[in-house]
Design a protein around this motif. Structure first.
Motif, PDB file in Angstrom:
ATOM      1  N   LEU A   1     -33.030   3.640 -41.479  1.00  0.00           N
ATOM      2  CA  LEU A   1     -31.597   3.444 -41.635  1.00  0.00           C
ATOM      3  C   LEU A   1     -30.842   4.418 -40.735  1.00  0.00           C
ATOM      4  CD1 LEU A   1     -31.509   3.291 -45.538  1.00  0.00           C
ATOM      5  CD2 LEU A   1     -30.768   1.420 -44.076  1.00  0.00           C
TER       6      LEU A   1
ATOM      7  N   LEU B   1     -36.622   8.574 -47.323  1.00  0.00           N
ATOM      8  CA  LEU B   1     -36.368   7.478 -48.255  1.00  0.00           C
ATOM      9  C   LEU B   1     -37.312   7.549 -49.449  1.00  0.00           C
ATOM     10  CD1 LEU B   1     -34.716   4.953 -48.839  1.00  0.00           C
ATOM     11  CD2 LEU B   1     -36.378   3.629 -47.528  1.00  0.00           C
TER      12      LEU B   1
ATOM     13  N   PRO C   1     -22.328  -1.202 -51.153  1.00  0.00           N
ATOM     14  CA  PRO C   1     -23.359  -0.961 -50.151  1.00  0.00           C
ATOM     15  C   PRO C   1     -23.406   0.521 -49.771  1.00  0.00           C
ATOM     16  CG  PRO C   1     -22.065  -2.893 -49.586  1.00  0.00           C
ATOM     17  CD  PRO C   1     -21.365  -2.227 -50.729  1.00  0.00           C
TER      18      PRO C   1
ATOM     19  N   LEU D   1     -26.447   4.153 -49.323  1.00  0.00           N
ATOM     20  CA  LEU D   1     -27.802   4.666 -49.461  1.00  0.00           C
ATOM     21  C   LEU D   1     -28.166   4.782 -50.933  1.00  0.00           C
ATOM     22  CD1 LEU D   1     -30.356   5.809 -48.162  1.00  0.00           C
ATOM     23  CD2 LEU D   1     -29.230   8.054 -48.102  1.00  0.00           C
TER      24      LEU D   1
ATOM     25  N   TYR E   1     -27.280   2.785 -53.329  1.00  0.00           N
ATOM     26  CA  TYR E   1     -27.704   1.455 -53.776  1.00  0.00           C
ATOM     27  C   TYR E   1     -29.150   1.183 -53.371  1.00  0.00           C
ATOM     28  CZ  TYR E   1     -28.207  -3.627 -53.707  1.00  0.00           C
ATOM     29  OH  TYR E   1     -28.677  -4.906 -53.862  1.00  0.00           O
ATOM     30  N   VAL E   2     -29.485   1.421 -52.112  1.00  0.00           N
ATOM     31  CA  VAL E   2     -30.841   1.161 -51.621  1.00  0.00           C
ATOM     32  C   VAL E   2     -31.861   1.965 -52.416  1.00  0.00           C
ATOM     33  CG1 VAL E   2     -32.387   1.377 -49.636  1.00  0.00           C
ATOM     34  CG2 VAL E   2     -30.036   0.578 -49.307  1.00  0.00           C
TER      35      VAL E   2
ATOM     36  N   MET F   1     -25.706  -6.344 -49.425  1.00  0.00           N
ATOM     37  CA  MET F   1     -27.092  -6.366 -49.867  1.00  0.00           C
ATOM     38  C   MET F   1     -27.227  -6.741 -51.341  1.00  0.00           C
ATOM     39  SD  MET F   1     -28.649  -3.064 -47.898  1.00  0.00           S
ATOM     40  CE  MET F   1     -27.500  -1.996 -48.753  1.00  0.00           C
TER      41      MET F   1
ATOM     42  N   LEU G   1     -29.728  -8.872 -48.657  1.00  0.00           N
ATOM     43  CA  LEU G   1     -30.799  -8.259 -49.429  1.00  0.00           C
ATOM     44  C   LEU G   1     -32.161  -8.494 -48.796  1.00  0.00           C
ATOM     45  CD1 LEU G   1     -31.870  -6.846 -52.019  1.00  0.00           C
ATOM     46  CD2 LEU G   1     -31.953  -9.116 -53.068  1.00  0.00           C
TER      47      LEU G   1
ATOM     48  N   LEU H   1     -32.094  -6.003 -45.585  1.00  0.00           N
ATOM     49  CA  LEU H   1     -32.745  -4.799 -46.111  1.00  0.00           C
ATOM     50  C   LEU H   1     -34.251  -4.947 -46.236  1.00  0.00           C
ATOM     51  CD1 LEU H   1     -32.623  -1.980 -47.419  1.00  0.00           C
ATOM     52  CD2 LEU H   1     -32.246  -3.134 -49.616  1.00  0.00           C
TER      53      LEU H   1
END
Length: 463
Positions: free
Chosen positions: A30, A41, A69, A71, A73-74, A193, A199, A203
């Motif tokens: 990212l 991550l 949206p 980081l 969230y991811v 996403m 999504l 991602l």
């Protein structure tokens, strides 16, 4: 002509590590614009797992994510899956009433929401500090890995679930599509996403394939161009037709040889807009067709067959009485739903279309309910809408049947109802022309950028 159906592959409990987080620790995944490598991550996901577990999330439970949206969230999404729990994705723009209804129906054990956010309303990715709220200890009602609400462009949202095996199968479909970004390339990520294109197509595919995900700093044409120009590696812009409009009105500061393609999902792009972007940037404009229920269904990433598409590898698409059906091993719907939407391994898309018996190419004709009768004569509202949208001075248009053919038009500049009516008189037979015409500064759109077609919403916007 039908393609062979491939059922989802078996997926083990470590599918997140094997499919999404595998790779060298120093690989960049990212750019926000600060880089996030795989080691970072993994560390962030592990920390989120600890916080979710401390709040009461257990294997077989569910966590509702109400996050923009980001980081955050991811990280929380991957952490939920790594714990063996179900992720209920709630668009952060939903009202409290809509969120409360979803929580009552789906019974998540925890809710992850925003405690503090910064960065401004037009940021594509924002800085978020989350809060995790315990909600109960009831297990998830299904074994789906993700639960999403459909965009609701033609009516109320549906609750849709997809298993881990189904998500992994779709990622594998992407890897076999000619023209998708490959390792060492970038995706300029514009769609949310929370919804299927951003999504899985953004991602999840990007993490699996080793493609860098680069959200622009802001949702503007200049910011998209700046994100493309920031590195020399090949870049594909992933978005919806709304985003094409941003680029169509943007002048590049100079050559952008790294800008190789833009791929859009959602409704078809008006020809004039598509040609404007291709001419301005010298790129290939690709098209994708998909649904929340099954993900990507077909693509034409080189623009060779426009408006037709080629079915995605491993999916069968058939035409039944003018409706497109797509292979789908199990019903994706959760709770009460219309039983005619899925049966015997086939999803009934409610889209009108044609499958070429020789090539297998699929041409989508619009919504099945776009065929109406006017004075005993059949009218295809999709044809009328395409004609209105192609008129000079029109930025976007929606045509519905609401006690007669009704057009809602968003001007691109100075425009009058009389000018639209005069232009349509030259292009459409009298029985096809709208009986009511409304000019709106901004047409209503769903959270995914699709034009809303629900007559009541359009009437409200016009009033």
């Amino acid at each position: 002509m039908e393609r062979s159906v491939e059922f989802p592959p078996p997926v083990g409990p470590d599918w997140v590590d094997e499919i999404l987080l595998a790779g060298h620790p120093s690989d960049v995944c990212l750019r926000l614009p600060d880089t996030v490598d795989r080691a970072t991550l993994r560390r962030l996901v592990t920390g989120a797992q600890d916080r979710l577990a401390a709040a009461g999330l257990r294997r077989g439970g569910a966590a509702a994510l109400r996050l923009p949206p980001s980081l955050t969230y991811v990280v929380n999404l991957l952490a939920v899956w790594r714990l063996g729990a179900q992720a209920v994705l709630l668009d952060h723009r939903l009202t409290d009433f809509e969120v409360d209804r979803a929580v009552e129906r789906l019974h998540p054990q925890v809710m992850v929401s925003v405690r503090k956010a910064g960065g401004g309303a037009l940021r594509v990715f924002v800085d978020v500090e989350e809060t995790v709220t315990p909600l109960g200890d009831r297990p998830a009602g299904t074994d789906h890995a993700v639960v999403q609400l459909s965009s609701g462009s033609t009516g109320p949202s549906k609750v849709i679930g997809r298993t881990a095996a189904d998500l992994v199968a779709e990622i594998h479909r992407y890897t076999r599509i000619d023209g998708v970004p490959r390792r060492g390339e970038r995706i300029i990520l514009l769609p949310s996403m929370v919804h299927v294109l951003g999504l899985v197509g953004g991602l999840m595919y990007g993490l699996h394939a080793g493609v860098e995900l680069v959200p622009p700093q802001r949702l503007s044409g200049d910011a998209i161009v700046a994100a493309i120009a920031a590195q020399d590696t090949p870049a594909t812009v992933l978005g919806v037709p709304f985003h094409i409009g941003l680029l169509a009105s943007t002048t590049p500061p100079g050559p952008l040889p790294q800008f190789v393609r833009m791929t859009t999902g959602g409704e078809l792009v008006p020809r004039a807009t598509a040609e404007a972007v291709v001419d301005r940037f010298g790129i290939t404009l690709g098209n994708m067709y998909g649904m929340t229920e099954v993900g990507v269904i077909g693509t034409d990433l080189y623009g060779r067959h426009r408006p037709a598409i080629d079915p995605a590898p491993g999916l069968a698409v058939r035409e039944v009485d003018g409706e497109l059906w797509v292979s789908c091993p199990a019903s994706p719907y959760i709770g009460l739903t219309d039983p005619t939407r899925w049966s015997d391994g086939w999803l009934h898309t409610r889209d009108a279309g044609v499958v070429d018996p020789q090539t297998g190419l699929v041409t989508i004709k619009g919504r099945l309910d776009s065929q109406v009768s006017v004075g005993g004569l059949k009218v295809d509202l999709t044809e009328v809408e395409a004609t209105v949208a192609a008129l000079p001075g029109v930025a976007a248009a929606v045509v519905v049947y609401d006690h007669g053919i009704t057009a809602y038009v968003q001007p691109a500049g100075p425009l009058t109802e009389a000018a639209v009516e005069d232009a349509l008189a030259e292009r459409l037979a009298g029985y096809k022309r709208p009986k009511a015409l409304h000019l709106l500064d901004q047409l209503p759109r769903t959270t995914t950028g699709k034009l809303v077609r629900e007559p009541s919403v359009l009437r409200g916007a016009a009033s």
